[in-house]
Design a protein around this motif. Sequence first.
Motif, PDB file in Angstrom:
ATOM      1  N   GLY A 145       0.623  -1.154  -0.061  1.00 11.50           N
ATOM      2  CA  GLY A 145       0.054  -0.013  -0.036  1.00 11.50           C
ATOM      3  C   GLY A 145       0.998   1.337   0.024  1.00 11.50           C
ATOM      4  N   PHE A 146       2.005   1.093  -0.261  1.00 12.41           N
ATOM      5  CA  PHE A 146       2.995   2.595  -0.213  1.00 12.41           C
ATOM      6  C   PHE A 146       2.391   3.179  -1.434  1.00 12.41           C
ATOM      7  N   GLY A 147       2.485   4.513  -1.114  1.00 11.92           N
ATOM      8  CA  GLY A 147       2.016   5.567  -2.476  1.00 11.92           C
ATOM      9  C   GLY A 147       0.461   5.629  -2.211  1.00 11.92           C
ATOM     10  N   ASP A 148      -0.464   5.044  -1.582  1.00 13.64           N
ATOM     11  CA  ASP A 148      -1.794   5.284  -1.382  1.00 13.64           C
ATOM     12  C   ASP A 148      -2.123   5.917  -0.461  1.00 13.64           C
ATOM     13  N   GLU A 149      -3.078   6.907  -0.422  1.00 15.19           N
ATOM     14  CA  GLU A 149      -3.684   7.498   0.550  1.00 15.19           C
ATOM     15  C   GLU A 149      -3.988   6.779   1.851  1.00 15.19           C
ATOM     16  N   LYS A 150      -4.730   5.881   1.477  1.00 15.86           N
ATOM     17  CA  LYS A 150      -5.134   4.874   2.643  1.00 15.86           C
ATOM     18  C   LYS A 150      -4.958   3.449   2.064  1.00 15.86           C
ATOM     19  N   PRO A 151      -4.148   2.655   2.624  1.00 16.59           N
ATOM     20  CA  PRO A 151      -3.993   1.249   2.189  1.00 16.59           C
ATOM     21  C   PRO A 151      -5.013   0.413   1.991  1.00 16.59           C
ATOM     22  N   LYS A 152      -5.499  -0.017   0.914  1.00 18.36           N
ATOM     23  CA  LYS A 152      -6.610  -1.125   0.674  1.00 18.36           C
ATOM     24  C   LYS A 152      -6.082  -2.401   0.327  1.00 18.36           C
ATOM     25  N   TRP A 153      -6.901  -3.221   0.501  1.00 25.18           N
ATOM     26  CA  TRP A 153      -6.664  -4.704   0.323  1.00 25.18           C
ATOM     27  C   TRP A 153      -7.072  -4.956  -1.086  1.00 25.18           C
ATOM     28  N   GLN A 154      -5.813  -5.294  -1.750  1.00 23.47           N
ATOM     29  CA  GLN A 154      -5.724  -5.717  -3.284  1.00 23.47           C
ATOM     30  C   GLN A 154      -5.375  -6.981  -3.441  1.00 23.47           C
ATOM     31  N   LEU A 155      -6.043  -7.910  -3.601  1.00 23.92           N
ATOM     32  CA  LEU A 155      -5.357  -9.091  -3.732  1.00 23.92           C
ATOM     33  C   LEU A 155      -4.497  -9.604  -5.024  1.00 23.92           C
ATOM     34  N   HIS A 156      -5.033  -8.804  -6.102  1.00 22.76           N
ATOM     35  CA  HIS A 156      -4.160  -8.953  -7.230  1.00 22.76           C
ATOM     36  C   HIS A 156      -2.789  -8.791  -7.137  1.00 22.76           C
ATOM     37  N   TRP A 157      -2.272  -7.760  -6.351  1.00 20.51           N
ATOM     38  CA  TRP A 157      -0.894  -7.742  -6.294  1.00 20.51           C
ATOM     39  C   TRP A 157      -0.198  -8.694  -5.409  1.00 20.51           C
ATOM     40  N   TRP A 158      -1.044  -9.368  -4.545  1.00 19.87           N
ATOM     41  CA  TRP A 158      -0.272 -10.344  -3.948  1.00 19.87           C
ATOM     42  C   TRP A 158      -0.111 -11.642  -5.174  1.00 19.87           C
ATOM     43  N   ILE A 159      -1.030 -11.748  -5.820  1.00 22.70           N
ATOM     44  CA  ILE A 159      -0.667 -12.687  -6.928  1.00 22.70           C
ATOM     45  C   ILE A 159       0.235 -12.489  -7.853  1.00 22.70           C
ATOM     46  N   LEU A 160       0.470 -11.198  -8.377  1.00 19.33           N
ATOM     47  CA  LEU A 160       1.562 -10.736  -9.295  1.00 19.33           C
ATOM     48  C   LEU A 160       2.876 -10.898  -8.566  1.00 19.33           C
TER      49      LEU A 160
END
Length: 317
Positions: free
Chosen positions: A217-232
């Motif tokens: 979540g670096f660079g995001d104003e509020k870190p959100k849960w994004q599963l696709h980044w864990w897949i990548l």
Amino acid sequence: MTIVEENQPESAPDTAVPEPNEPAAATKRPFSWETFSLLILLLILAMAAYFRFTGLTWGEGNFLHPDEFFLMDVASRLQPAESFFQYLRTSDSPLNPYNVDKGFYVYGNFPMTVTRYFAEWATQACTNFADLCSQTYNSFYGLQQSGRFLSALVDLLTVFITFLVGRRLYSWQAGLLAAFFQGTAVMAIQQSHFFTMDNWAAFFTTLGVYTAVRAAGFGDEKPKWQLHWWILLGLSLGLAVSSRINVAPLAIIINISAVAWLVRRGHTRQSLRQTSHGSLDLQRVILGVLVAATVSLVVFRLAQPYAFADATIARSE
């Protein structure tokens, strides 16, 4: 008052009616150098491409890099697999260096496989564009040019990913500066002129760092849960290890991303144990770590299939 005056309608109050052709006031956006960051990045990439793709035919057949000569020999002996299942069968695959008397092959299988198929595709494409092709790209010397071209290409992509990492962690200025330094790095330029696996491993390692930064979540104003980044992240890690096995310690970055995401969400040990919101976020990062680890293992199995023994090899042992 006369009758005429009484019958006259009262005049409407004066109101300011804008002219139909009067243009609306245009809102001016404040000037920002960030709008030029894309142009500057393109110039840096163009410069980096010039350094990497210029002189790919250098050496005049003297084979100044011992690893490159060995990889050319291996690649010239390999052949495309007839099916996906034959590709996965270690004992029978024509893409397995150990099946062509190259038992000293200790490099990643993924870059070699991609280079071999790219050389076949380039050779077939040359049948329609013979005037643009200087040689047969699936031959011994042609594989050298195919490998060098792909090595330069993946390193150019590394320059771009480096910009994205710097921009996410710091600012667009830091991203451009990092891309410039990577684009002019002498070692990276030198490696781009050899058919080796080094630039492949560097690219997927850098891509793994970027996906880890996004997952945290670096660079995001509020870190959100994004599963696709864990897949990548798992995909990048699997391909990095399939390029060079010695980058396997990169796997620790999965746990670092998980901890960083929780910290950026404002959690403490107490909030993770005692609040429902903390418990939910903890379950999310555990899922992310498991998904990234599973994807990396599956990708490694598919991209580096000859690290595994099939039933034929197991029976013979």
